[in-house]
Design a protein around this motif. Structure first.
Motif, PDB file in Angstrom:
ATOM      1  N   GLU A  29       0.829  -1.197   0.000  1.00  0.00           N
ATOM      2  CA  GLU A  29       0.000   0.000   0.000  1.00  0.00           C
ATOM      3  C   GLU A  29       0.871   1.258   0.000  1.00  0.00           C
ATOM      4  OE1 GLU A  29      -2.892   2.086   3.228  1.00  0.00           O
ATOM      5  OE2 GLU A  29      -3.265  -0.050   2.840  1.00  0.00           O
ATOM      6  N   LEU A  30       1.884   1.283   0.846  1.00  0.00           N
ATOM      7  CA  LEU A  30       2.798   2.425   0.891  1.00  0.00           C
ATOM      8  C   LEU A  30       3.564   2.563  -0.427  1.00  0.00           C
ATOM      9  CD1 LEU A  30       4.221   2.075   4.506  1.00  0.00           C
ATOM     10  CD2 LEU A  30       2.666   3.847   3.652  1.00  0.00           C
ATOM     11  N   GLN A  31       3.972   1.446  -0.978  1.00  0.00           N
ATOM     12  CA  GLN A  31       4.691   1.454  -2.249  1.00  0.00           C
ATOM     13  C   GLN A  31       3.789   2.006  -3.360  1.00  0.00           C
ATOM     14  OE1 GLN A  31       5.979  -2.467  -3.478  1.00  0.00           O
ATOM     15  NE2 GLN A  31       8.072  -1.743  -3.708  1.00  0.00           N
ATOM     16  N   LEU A  35       4.306   5.431  -5.559  1.00  0.00           N
ATOM     17  CA  LEU A  35       4.273   5.376  -7.019  1.00  0.00           C
ATOM     18  C   LEU A  35       3.257   6.369  -7.577  1.00  0.00           C
ATOM     19  CD1 LEU A  35       5.239   4.036  -9.624  1.00  0.00           C
ATOM     20  CD2 LEU A  35       3.467   2.314  -9.291  1.00  0.00           C
ATOM     21  N   ALA A  36       2.093   6.454  -6.945  1.00  0.00           N
ATOM     22  CA  ALA A  36       1.063   7.399  -7.398  1.00  0.00           C
ATOM     23  C   ALA A  36       1.559   8.834  -7.263  1.00  0.00           C
ATOM     24  CB  ALA A  36      -0.218   7.197  -6.595  1.00  0.00           C
ATOM     25  N   ARG A  38       4.703   9.845  -7.363  1.00  0.00           N
ATOM     26  CA  ARG A  38       5.707  10.074  -8.416  1.00  0.00           C
ATOM     27  C   ARG A  38       5.044  10.279  -9.774  1.00  0.00           C
ATOM     28  NH1 ARG A  38       9.903   5.469  -6.681  1.00  0.00           N
ATOM     29  NH2 ARG A  38       7.909   4.434  -6.554  1.00  0.00           N
ATOM     30  N   LEU A  39       4.016   9.498 -10.059  1.00  0.00           N
ATOM     31  CA  LEU A  39       3.307   9.648 -11.329  1.00  0.00           C
ATOM     32  C   LEU A  39       2.622  11.008 -11.415  1.00  0.00           C
ATOM     33  CD1 LEU A  39       1.790   6.097 -11.861  1.00  0.00           C
ATOM     34  CD2 LEU A  39       3.626   7.182 -13.145  1.00  0.00           C
ATOM     35  N   ASP A  40       2.071  11.497 -10.288  1.00  0.00           N
ATOM     36  CA  ASP A  40       1.459  12.826 -10.272  1.00  0.00           C
ATOM     37  C   ASP A  40       2.499  13.903 -10.573  1.00  0.00           C
ATOM     38  OD1 ASP A  40      -1.058  11.857  -9.756  1.00  0.00           O
ATOM     39  OD2 ASP A  40      -0.938  12.192  -7.584  1.00  0.00           O
ATOM     40  N   LYS A  41       3.693  13.770 -10.000  1.00  0.00           N
ATOM     41  CA  LYS A  41       4.760  14.742 -10.261  1.00  0.00           C
ATOM     42  C   LYS A  41       5.179  14.717 -11.726  1.00  0.00           C
ATOM     43  CE  LYS A  41       6.786  14.891  -5.651  1.00  0.00           C
ATOM     44  NZ  LYS A  41       7.972  14.602  -4.836  1.00  0.00           N
ATOM     45  N   ILE A  42       5.271  13.519 -12.288  1.00  0.00           N
ATOM     46  CA  ILE A  42       5.638  13.387 -13.705  1.00  0.00           C
ATOM     47  C   ILE A  42       4.558  14.019 -14.575  1.00  0.00           C
ATOM     48  CG2 ILE A  42       5.941  11.732 -15.584  1.00  0.00           C
ATOM     49  CD1 ILE A  42       7.309   9.889 -13.507  1.00  0.00           C
TER      50      ILE A  42
END
Length: 77
Positions: A29-31, A35-36, A38-42
């Motif tokens: 869940e934390l992972q 990831l979510a 990081r994807l938002d930042k990208i």
């Protein structure tokens, strides 16, 4: 043991299976949350890049249009 999260997951544990399963679910869940994020930042970075790219395209189009219209305005054909 240094090796990050992978080293922690691969070590054997003496904890009861239910606790191990709960810990593993929490870890995933934390992972997934990380990831979510990081994807938002990208995605945000790509949106900013896209705006800058369109600004450059419109700038070039504006310059070309000004070059084409300038002789008409000054009477130099």
């Amino acid at each position: 043991m240094t090796g990050g999260a992978g080293a922690m997951v691969s070590r054997p544990s003496n904890a009861p299976p239910a606790l191990r399963l709960e810990a593993q679910e929490r870890f995933f869940e934390l992972q997934n949350e990380a990831l979510a994020q990081r994807l938002d930042k990208i995605e945000t970075s790509l949106e900013r890049f896209e705006r800058r790219l369109w600004l450059a395209v419109y700038g070039v189009a504006g310059a070309l249009l000004a070059e084409a219209v300038w002789p008409l305005l000054t009477g130099n054909l």
